[in-house]
Motif scaffolding. Structure first.
Motif, PDB file in Angstrom:
ATOM      1  N   THR A 152       0.835  -1.201   0.000  1.00 23.23           N
ATOM      2  CA  THR A 152       0.000   0.000   0.000  1.00 23.23           C
ATOM      3  C   THR A 152       0.873   1.255   0.000  1.00 23.23           C
ATOM      4  O   THR A 152       0.608   2.221  -0.734  1.00 23.23           O
ATOM      5  CB  THR A 152      -0.919  -0.005   1.233  1.00 23.23           C
ATOM      6  N   VAL A 153       1.926   1.238   0.797  1.00 23.78           N
ATOM      7  CA  VAL A 153       2.838   2.388   0.851  1.00 23.78           C
ATOM      8  C   VAL A 153       3.530   2.559  -0.500  1.00 23.78           C
ATOM      9  O   VAL A 153       3.692   3.683  -0.997  1.00 23.78           O
ATOM     10  CB  VAL A 153       3.869   2.199   1.988  1.00 23.78           C
ATOM     11  N   LEU A 154       3.930   1.446  -1.106  1.00 22.90           N
ATOM     12  CA  LEU A 154       4.602   1.519  -2.405  1.00 22.90           C
ATOM     13  C   LEU A 154       3.675   2.104  -3.465  1.00 22.90           C
ATOM     14  O   LEU A 154       4.101   2.938  -4.278  1.00 22.90           O
ATOM     15  CB  LEU A 154       5.054   0.113  -2.829  1.00 22.90           C
ATOM     16  N   VAL A 155       2.417   1.726  -3.466  1.00 23.18           N
ATOM     17  CA  VAL A 155       1.457   2.279  -4.419  1.00 23.18           C
ATOM     18  C   VAL A 155       1.310   3.782  -4.206  1.00 23.18           C
ATOM     19  O   VAL A 155       1.270   4.557  -5.173  1.00 23.18           O
ATOM     20  CB  VAL A 155       0.092   1.565  -4.285  1.00 23.18           C
ATOM     21  N   MET A 156       1.242   4.217  -2.966  1.00 24.50           N
ATOM     22  CA  MET A 156       1.112   5.657  -2.686  1.00 24.50           C
ATOM     23  C   MET A 156       2.349   6.423  -3.147  1.00 24.50           C
ATOM     24  O   MET A 156       2.241   7.525  -3.714  1.00 24.50           O
ATOM     25  CB  MET A 156       0.875   5.884  -1.192  1.00 24.50           C
ATOM     26  N   VAL A 157       3.533   5.862  -2.928  1.00 27.81           N
ATOM     27  CA  VAL A 157       4.769   6.542  -3.353  1.00 27.81           C
ATOM     28  C   VAL A 157       4.828   6.638  -4.873  1.00 27.81           C
ATOM     29  O   VAL A 157       5.156   7.699  -5.431  1.00 27.81           O
ATOM     30  CB  VAL A 157       6.002   5.786  -2.791  1.00 27.81           C
ATOM     31  N   VAL A 158       4.487   5.555  -5.558  1.00 28.09           N
ATOM     32  CA  VAL A 158       4.509   5.576  -7.025  1.00 28.09           C
ATOM     33  C   VAL A 158       3.474   6.556  -7.554  1.00 28.09           C
ATOM     34  O   VAL A 158       3.745   7.330  -8.485  1.00 28.09           O
ATOM     35  CB  VAL A 158       4.268   4.151  -7.574  1.00 28.09           C
TER      36      VAL A 158
END
Length: 61
Positions: A38-44
């Motif tokens: 979830t954090v990776l999706v937000m960063v991308v």
């Protein structure tokens, strides 16, 4: 004279039936979502938005 105490014979132990638990396979653990995904999706997503905004403002100049 000492008094003799007669011991009564103790009853012989009877065969006991084992009361073991019924073994059953454990339930599958609940599959949880990876919080890092979830954090990776937000960063991308924020990186893509910031890049798009930077390109838009660069073209406006």
């Amino acid at each position: 004279m000492r008094r003799v105490v007669e011991h009564l014979p103790s009853p012989s132990p009877s065969a006991t039936v084992g009361r073991g638990r019924v073994r059953r396979p454990a339930d599958r653990p609940v599959r949880r979502r990876n919080p890092l995904a979830t954090v990776l999706v937000m960063v991308v997503l924020t990186t893509v938005i910031a890049s798009a905004a930077g390109l838009a403002f660069a073209r406006a100049r």
